[in-house]
Design a protein around this motif. Structure first.
Motif, PDB file in Angstrom:
ATOM      1  N   THR A 131      12.782  85.041  42.247  1.00  0.00           N
ATOM      2  CA  THR A 131      12.696  85.836  41.025  1.00  0.00           C
ATOM      3  C   THR A 131      11.792  85.189  39.976  1.00  0.00           C
ATOM      4  N   ALA A 132      11.602  83.879  40.075  1.00  0.00           N
ATOM      5  CA  ALA A 132      10.711  83.163  39.155  1.00  0.00           C
ATOM      6  C   ALA A 132      10.245  81.889  39.838  1.00  0.00           C
ATOM      7  N   VAL A 133       9.017  81.490  39.517  1.00  0.00           N
ATOM      8  CA  VAL A 133       8.464  80.271  40.111  1.00  0.00           C
ATOM      9  C   VAL A 133       7.802  79.439  39.020  1.00  0.00           C
ATOM     10  N   LEU A 134       8.148  78.153  39.007  1.00  0.00           N
ATOM     11  CA  LEU A 134       7.481  77.177  38.136  1.00  0.00           C
ATOM     12  C   LEU A 134       6.698  76.217  39.027  1.00  0.00           C
ATOM     13  N   VAL A 135       5.437  75.979  38.660  1.00  0.00           N
ATOM     14  CA  VAL A 135       4.622  74.965  39.345  1.00  0.00           C
ATOM     15  C   VAL A 135       4.054  74.030  38.289  1.00  0.00           C
ATOM     16  N   ARG A 136       4.315  72.767  38.475  1.00  0.00           N
ATOM     17  CA  ARG A 136       3.797  71.711  37.595  1.00  0.00           C
ATOM     18  C   ARG A 136       2.857  70.846  38.430  1.00  0.00           C
ATOM     19  N   ILE A 137       1.625  70.669  37.964  1.00  0.00           N
ATOM     20  CA  ILE A 137       0.648  69.859  38.694  1.00  0.00           C
ATOM     21  C   ILE A 137       0.202  68.699  37.805  1.00  0.00           C
ATOM     22  N   ARG A 138       0.346  67.493  38.334  1.00  0.00           N
ATOM     23  CA  ARG A 138      -0.089  66.283  37.627  1.00  0.00           C
ATOM     24  C   ARG A 138      -1.361  65.741  38.294  1.00  0.00           C
ATOM     25  N   LYS A 139      -2.252  65.259  37.452  1.00  0.00           N
ATOM     26  CA  LYS A 139      -3.549  64.782  37.912  1.00  0.00           C
ATOM     27  C   LYS A 139      -3.784  63.385  37.317  1.00  0.00           C
ATOM     28  N   PRO A 140      -3.206  62.356  37.942  1.00  0.00           N
ATOM     29  CA  PRO A 140      -3.290  61.005  37.352  1.00  0.00           C
ATOM     30  C   PRO A 140      -4.694  60.416  37.367  1.00  0.00           C
ATOM     31  N   GLY A 141      -5.575  60.927  38.237  1.00  0.00           N
ATOM     32  CA  GLY A 141      -6.932  60.379  38.322  1.00  0.00           C
ATOM     33  C   GLY A 141      -7.963  61.168  37.543  1.00  0.00           C
ATOM     34  N   ALA A 142      -7.528  61.954  36.566  1.00  0.00           N
ATOM     35  CA  ALA A 142      -8.484  62.757  35.793  1.00  0.00           C
ATOM     36  C   ALA A 142      -9.552  61.864  35.159  1.00  0.00           C
TER      37      ALA A 142
END
Length: 282
Positions: A92-103
């Protein structure tokens, strides 16, 4: 129901970024995925086939990454969400968190990232009726309450109809209408919202099919076929009730519910004189 299936810190190597070097060399991205669902059926049956699979969530995220590169991790997250909603009807709902430590930015930090949440929107239908007091006013008030429910957007409202009593005939005539819209609510959440509106407007328990100040019935929610002690979807009596089908056909005649086109079902009804008539709202 707000049960949650989640994956934390999924590591994916991808070639996503604005800089050309990022799209050539690649880097590590860390994903958190949270999926809202109703897990009762899977847990009651202890059936893996009815569950949202963690492994599949990981595979979908990897597949989306492989289809890149994406310049923005917002795009990456959005497409992961779209794939999950497409794959799992129960989500019914989706959360996606993306981390980019090498930015590649000139600052000291642990990580940067984005977090996106998207809710599944499904078509919902309601039938409303009243035969006590200011009937039209009660229906208008119920519609206003429906429109104020968080996660609910009413998009079309039928004309009002004067209808003969159904089930118990020795009572006053009704005013009926239907409404359709979009919602992110689960079936039980939508039902609870409807019943709370009835209570807010002053309805109290009474005789079955007897007079009522306001009736707000959940007719259907998306393609959901659902049965529990409290709720059956689609509404088991909707196709037999002209006072539901006539106003519903006015605003959703082409929609199919349980494989049946609403307009076709309505056209096949045989109406008694004065059973359902347009009502000029005072």
């Amino acid at each position: 129901m707000n049960d949650t299936i989640f994956v934390t810190n999924l590591c994916i190597v991808g070639r996503h970024g604005v800089n050309e070097e990022e799209r050539i060399l690649g880097q590590r991205f860390f994903l958190d995925i949270e999926v809202k669902t109703d897990a009762r059926r899977a847990s009651e049956h202890d059936d893996y086939r009815e569950a949202i699979c963690y492994a599949t969530l990981c595979e979908l995220a990897q597949t989306v990454s492989d289809k890149g590169p994406y310049r923005l991790i917002e795009t990456f997250a959005e497409r992961v969400i779209a794939e999950i909603l497409a794959r799992f009807d129960a989500a019914t709902a989706v959360l996606v968190r993306i981390r980019k430590p090498g930015a590649p930015i000139s600052a000291s930090f642990d990580t940067v990232g984005v977090e996106l949440t998207r809710l599944r929107q499904r078509t919902v239908g309601f039938a409303l009726g009243s035969n006590v007091g200011e009937k039209s006013s009660q229906i208008r008030a119920a519609l206003a309450f429906l429109e104020a429910v968080e996660g609910m957007e009413i998009q079309k409202v039928s004309s009002f109809y004067k209808t003969a009593p159904w089930g118990k005939e020795d009572q006053d005539w009704f005013v009926n209408a239907c409404a359709v819209g979009q919602t992110s609510l689960t079936p039980h959440q939508a039902l609870r919202a409807a019943k709370e509106i009835e209570v807010q407007l002053g309805r109290t328990p009474g005789e079955r099919w007897g007079p009522r100040l306001i009736d707000v019935d959940l007719l259907f929610l998306g393609e959901e076929e659902f049965a529990s002690p409290a709720l059956t979807l689609p509404h088991p009596e909707m196709f037999n009730r002209a006072f539901v089908m006539v106003p519903l056909a006015e605003i959703a005649g082409d929609r199919k519910v349980a494989g049946r086109r609403i307009g076709d079902v309505t056209a096949g009804l045989t109406l008694a004189p004065e059973e359902v008539e347009p009502y000029a709202v005072p």
